[in-house]
Write a protein that holds these residues in place. Sequence first.
Motif, PDB file in Angstrom:
ATOM      1  N   PHE A 103     -10.374  10.718 -45.851  1.00  0.00           N
ATOM      2  CA  PHE A 103      -9.247  10.528 -45.362  1.00  0.00           C
ATOM      3  C   PHE A 103      -8.387   9.674 -45.962  1.00  0.00           C
ATOM      4  O   PHE A 103      -8.835   8.696 -46.804  1.00  0.00           O
ATOM      5  N   THR A 104      -7.104   9.829 -46.016  1.00  0.00           N
ATOM      6  CA  THR A 104      -6.092   8.784 -46.914  1.00  0.00           C
ATOM      7  C   THR A 104      -5.660   7.740 -46.094  1.00  0.00           C
ATOM      8  O   THR A 104      -4.903   6.799 -46.467  1.00  0.00           O
ATOM      9  N   GLY A 105      -5.266   8.155 -44.676  1.00  0.00           N
ATOM     10  CA  GLY A 105      -4.518   7.317 -43.870  1.00  0.00           C
ATOM     11  C   GLY A 105      -2.991   7.792 -43.796  1.00  0.00           C
ATOM     12  O   GLY A 105      -2.194   6.820 -43.064  1.00  0.00           O
ATOM     13  N   ASP A 106      -2.563   8.959 -44.282  1.00  0.00           N
ATOM     14  CA  ASP A 106      -1.389   9.314 -44.100  1.00  0.00           C
ATOM     15  C   ASP A 106      -1.561  10.693 -43.217  1.00  0.00           C
ATOM     16  O   ASP A 106      -1.922  11.680 -43.739  1.00  0.00           O
ATOM     17  N   PRO A 107      -1.019  10.436 -41.928  1.00  0.00           N
ATOM     18  CA  PRO A 107      -1.088  11.847 -40.997  1.00  0.00           C
ATOM     19  C   PRO A 107      -0.601  13.168 -41.335  1.00  0.00           C
ATOM     20  O   PRO A 107      -0.723  14.145 -41.250  1.00  0.00           O
ATOM     21  N   ALA A 108       0.672  12.782 -42.598  1.00  0.00           N
ATOM     22  CA  ALA A 108       1.268  13.936 -42.734  1.00  0.00           C
ATOM     23  C   ALA A 108       0.819  14.651 -44.050  1.00  0.00           C
ATOM     24  O   ALA A 108       1.197  15.638 -44.398  1.00  0.00           O
ATOM     25  N   VAL A 109      -0.172  14.123 -44.612  1.00  0.00           N
ATOM     26  CA  VAL A 109      -0.702  14.682 -45.861  1.00  0.00           C
ATOM     27  C   VAL A 109      -1.488  15.936 -45.752  1.00  0.00           C
ATOM     28  O   VAL A 109      -2.005  16.050 -44.568  1.00  0.00           O
TER      29      VAL A 109
END
Length: 268
Positions: A103-109
């Motif tokens: 996971f990156t922590g950006d919900p839109a990615v």
Amino acid sequence: MDARKLLVRMEIMKHTGNCLTTEECVILENSLVILQNENHFHNVYFWGKIYGTERNYYISFGYQKDALADITFYYSTDCVNWSILPLSTEIDSFSLNFCANPFTGDPAVLTDTQNILSSKETVGTMKEEDRLAATVSLITEETMIVPRGALFKNIKGVVIENENFRGLNKEQSKHLESYAHYRVPQNKWNTNLLKRADYSYEMDFLDTIDMDIPKDCWSLQFENRGKVIVIRNMFWMGMSFTHVIGTPEFYYNYSGNGKKNVDVPFML
């Protein structure tokens, strides 16, 4: 974990290694009380944290009337602003098997889904918010547990928190059948009836974890000179359940990368 007492209960959770910082606890307590008031929830709980490469996801949930059927999940990346976690679909749950990147922590990615036979071949994409929803749903279904008697089904069929719950004793806490999945039951209604001599319709309506396969996927360990029982799930490293024996105090928490350990059957 009751969001109103995070700082106090972190002292108990230290036995599991899944701890928040003092700053996180203070901010979460305040923001979750606001979330509870804004949504008229009967109660709000802190579910845990999923690590990202850039930011972490903090997960919470609340309910208005039914403690089992009316749950709404939320996520935040700053412990202050909360967004509703979308409902997970079967397609999203299936797609989790092909998400190798963290996971990156950006919900839109957008996350690439990879060919199961070739990790270098991308076969599609999945929005990280949907991936997060599917991950939280799966972890909750497989690992979120409560001690027997903590939830109560009233005569109207509504599941509520049992105010008369006083905790498990030392002997009860040793056995897997004393713990049940916090989810809508998947087994037939008479499963517990047939295996318990002291069956109670009001308390034994949930699936107990001793029915899980393999049974050794659950680990029980006593801490604090036998006063605290800690339960972990080997499929989801980072999941922990803590119960202070002989008291109504129990806490569930997940802190991990959101990846399932599929090698468990080969480790046992």
